[in-house]
Enzyme design. Structure first.
Site, short mmCIF file in Angstrom:
data_model
loop_
_atom_site.label_atom_id
_atom_site.label_comp_id
_atom_site.label_asym_id
_atom_site.label_seq_id
_atom_site.Cartn_x
_atom_site.Cartn_y
_atom_site.Cartn_z
N ASP A 284 84.88 14.63 119.08
CA ASP A 284 85.75 13.48 119.33
C ASP A 284 86.67 13.28 118.12
O ASP A 284 86.53 13.95 117.09
CB ASP A 284 84.91 12.22 119.63
CG ASP A 284 84.09 11.75 118.43
OD1 ASP A 284 84.67 11.50 117.35
OD2 ASP A 284 82.85 11.60 118.57
N CYS B 112 94.12 29.53 122.03
CA CYS B 112 94.46 30.70 122.83
C CYS B 112 93.47 31.82 122.51
O CYS B 112 93.39 32.27 121.37
CB CYS B 112 95.88 31.16 122.55
SG CYS B 112 96.28 32.67 123.46
N SER C 26 70.78 15.42 114.33
CA SER C 26 69.36 15.68 114.59
C SER C 26 68.80 16.81 113.74
O SER C 26 67.60 17.02 113.71
CB SER C 26 69.18 16.04 116.07
OG SER C 26 69.90 17.22 116.37
N HIS D 34 82.83 22.12 114.54
CA HIS D 34 82.61 22.59 115.91
C HIS D 34 83.84 22.44 116.81
O HIS D 34 83.73 22.47 118.03
CB HIS D 34 81.42 21.86 116.55
CG HIS D 34 80.10 22.22 115.94
ND1 HIS D 34 78.98 21.42 116.03
CD2 HIS D 34 79.71 23.31 115.24
CE1 HIS D 34 77.97 22.01 115.38
NE2 HIS D 34 78.39 23.14 114.89
N GLN E 35 80.39 17.35 113.00
CA GLN E 35 80.02 18.24 114.12
C GLN E 35 80.60 17.69 115.42
O GLN E 35 80.51 18.33 116.46
CB GLN E 35 78.50 18.32 114.26
CG GLN E 35 77.80 18.88 113.04
CD GLN E 35 76.29 18.69 113.16
OE1 GLN E 35 75.59 19.51 113.71
NE2 GLN E 35 75.80 17.59 112.63
N ARG F 118 85.02 15.06 128.92
CA ARG F 118 84.77 14.53 127.56
C ARG F 118 86.09 14.07 126.93
O ARG F 118 86.16 13.03 126.29
CB ARG F 118 84.16 15.60 126.64
CG ARG F 118 82.99 16.37 127.18
CD ARG F 118 81.67 15.80 126.71
NE ARG F 118 81.15 14.80 127.64
CZ ARG F 118 80.75 15.06 128.89
NH1 ARG F 118 80.83 16.26 129.41
NH2 ARG F 118 80.27 14.08 129.63
N CYS G 131 95.67 35.09 121.30
CA CYS G 131 96.37 35.23 120.01
C CYS G 131 95.82 34.29 118.93
O CYS G 131 96.23 34.39 117.78
CB CYS G 131 97.87 35.01 120.18
SG CYS G 131 98.35 33.28 120.35
#
Ligand code: NAD
Ligand code: ZN
Length: 234
Positions: A94, A117, A177, A109, A91, A59, A120
């Site tokens: 990209d 990480c 959606s 998201h 959301q 992606r 941490c």
């Protein structure tokens, strides 16, 4: 109706579809025979980290071949020219909103261009592939993972979103959606607050009846037209 000052915009995969990034629930919603929902989970990351990392590596690599479309550009124009409050909650993982120039933006998201990480909590920009076991520059643990909110994990920046929706006069949902919570519930919060609500989507969505108005069509046409209206009335 009171004058619009504060706008919250929720965007989903539909806003990037015309840039050539596939939505999850459209035709061909499988990836190498896996349901996408099965790849994007903490359980999948534990069971098969190579598979999950590869999914996001592909992606991330695909971002190099796409550009923002007219919808991203129109929202960036709104961000630049709207004198009132504005928050774009995407959301999408990209980076097409920011490449178009939007700044009043957050990624609920997560983002492909970031590594997190697991040891941490440090974040670092990520460009190329991120193999499992990559080391964190902050703590040295071999614990870097894609900085993506998986199904079952808590979305980012919910406090800021609750505050922005609680102060908005207009809530706009674009290309989503209405299937993934909590984002699917934002329209209800906006309605409770007494804000006007508009949906711009290719087709009616699961939550369509909760909006004051639904405009149906491609984001590249609907969004520039809506932005022009809003800026003209400013
Ligand atoms: P979704 O795939 O569930 O829904 C996309 C919606 O966009 C559908 O309602 C569809 O009708 C609409 N749509 C499709 N093409 C459109 C167009 N040209 N113009 C306007 N609307 C169009 O996506 P979602 O609601 O964002 O939820 C899926 C989850 O998948 C999200 O959590 C998101 O993080 C993730 N995702 C992200 C990307 C991305 O970063 N670009 C892509 C796929 C999925
Ligand atoms: Zn670390």
């Amino acid at each position: 109706m009171r004058a619009t000052r504060n706008i919250v915009i929720l965007t989903g995969a539909g806003v990037s579809a015309e840039s050539g990034i596939a939505t999850f629930r459209g035709p061909g919603g499988l990836w190498e025979g896996h349901r996408v929902e099965d790849v994007c989970t903490p359980e999948a990351l534990r069971a098969d980290p190579a598979l999950v990392h590869r999914f996001y590596d592909l992606r991330r690599a695909a971002l190099a071949g796409v550009v923002p479309n007219a919808a991203h550009h129109a929202l960036a124009t709104l961000d630049r020219d709207w004198a009132g409050g504005l928050l774009i909650v995407t959301q999408n993982v990209d980076d097409l909103h920011e490449r178009a120039g939007a700044t009043r933006l957050l990624h609920i998201h997560g983002a492909l261009g970031s590594a997190l990480c697991a040891a941490c909590g440090a974040r670092a920009p990520q460009t190329g592939a991120l193999p499992p076991g990559s080391r964190c520059d902050s703590c040295g643990s071999a614990a870097l993972r894609p900085d993506i909110v998986f199904f079952g994990e808590i979305p980012y920046e919910m406090d800021r979103i609750v505050e922005a929706i609680g102060a908005c006069d207009l809530f706009v949902s674009i290309g989503t959606s209405g299937a993934v919570y909590p984002a699917a519930g934002f329209v209800e919060w906006a309605n409770d607050r007494g804000a006007a609500t508009i949906e711009l989507n290719l087709e009616r969505s699961a939550g369509s009846e909760q909006f004051d108005e639904s405009r149906l069509g491609p984001a590249s046409e609907l969004v520039p037209a809506w932005v022009a209206e809003i800026l003209a009335g400013q």
